[in-house]
Design a protein around this motif. Structure first.
Motif, short mmCIF file in Angstrom:
data_model
loop_
_atom_site.label_atom_id
_atom_site.label_comp_id
_atom_site.label_asym_id
_atom_site.label_seq_id
_atom_site.Cartn_x
_atom_site.Cartn_y
_atom_site.Cartn_z
N CYS A 16 40.09 114.10 91.55
CA CYS A 16 38.67 113.70 91.51
C CYS A 16 38.17 113.43 92.93
CB CYS A 16 38.49 112.43 90.69
SG CYS A 16 38.53 112.64 88.93
N ALA A 40 32.86 116.08 87.73
CA ALA A 40 32.71 114.68 87.30
C ALA A 40 32.57 114.59 85.78
CB ALA A 40 31.51 114.03 87.98
N LEU A 94 32.47 110.81 91.05
CA LEU A 94 33.85 111.20 91.32
C LEU A 94 34.64 110.05 91.92
CD1 LEU A 94 33.30 114.85 92.59
CD2 LEU A 94 34.47 114.14 90.48
#
Length: 151
Positions: free
Chosen positions: A143, A44, A97
Motif C-alpha cells: 500500500c 486504495a 493508502l
C-alpha cells in the motif's frame, strides 16, 4: 491439507499477487500523470476491501468461540477496521493508502496479540494468526510503496 485450507491458501496467493502487480504498476506510472491518481485510487479501494476481508475473519472465529471471554473485543476491533476501510474510500488516494498501510500494520499487531494471550488465546489457529500477520505486513508495505516512489 484440508480442502478449506487449500482454498484459503490459493485465494490469499491470488489476492496478494494481483495486489502486488497493481501496486508495482502504480508506482511505475509518472507522478504527474492523471492515470497515476486513478491507479492509486483503485489500489486504495482494493486495499480497503482486503483490510475488511482480513479483519472480518475474526467475526467467524468469534462466532465459533462465542463462549470465550474477550471475543467481544475482537468483534469491536473488526468493526473498527471496517470503519477505517470505509473511511479511506472518502479520502485522497495518498492519504487513503497511508491509512490503509497503518491499518494493515495494526491488524498484524492484533493477529500477534492473540498468541501471548493479550487477546483471547486459541481463538484462531496459530498458523492462521502468523500467516495473517505476515500477509498484513506484506499488503501494508505494498500500500505504501507507491507513496514512497513519489519525489
Amino acid at each position: 491439507m484440508s480442502e478449506g485450507l487449500r482454498t484459503l491458501l490459493v485465494a490469499a496467493i491470488a489476492f496478494g499477487a494481483g495486489f502486488s502487480f497493481h501496486s508495482l504498476r502504480t508506482a511505475a506510472i509518472p507522478v504527474s500523470s492523471p492515470e497515476r491518481l486513478i491507479s492509486e485510487l483503485r489500489l486504495a479501494q482494493i486495499a480497503a476491501l482486503l483490510l475488511a476481508l482480513s479483519a472480518g475473519a475474526y467475526l467467524g472465529f468469534a462466532a465459533i468461540h462465542e463462549e470465550r471471554t474477550g471475543v467481544g473485543l475482537d468483534i469491536a476491533l473488526t468493526a473498527g477496521f471496517f470503519v477505517l476501510a470505509a473511511y479511506t474510500l472518502t479520502c485522497d488516494p495518498r492519504q487513503a493508502l497511508t491509512l490503509l498501510a497503518l491499518g494493515f500494520a495494526a491488524h498484524a499487531v492484533i493477529d500477534i496479540a492473540h498468541r501471548p494471550g493479550l487477546l483471547p488465546d486459541a481463538l484462531a489457529p496459530r498458523w492462521y494468526t502468523v500467516g495473517c500477520a505476515s500477509y498484513d505486513v506484506l499488503i501494508g508495505a505494498l500500500c505504501y510503496f507507491p507513496i514512497l516512489r513519489r519525489p
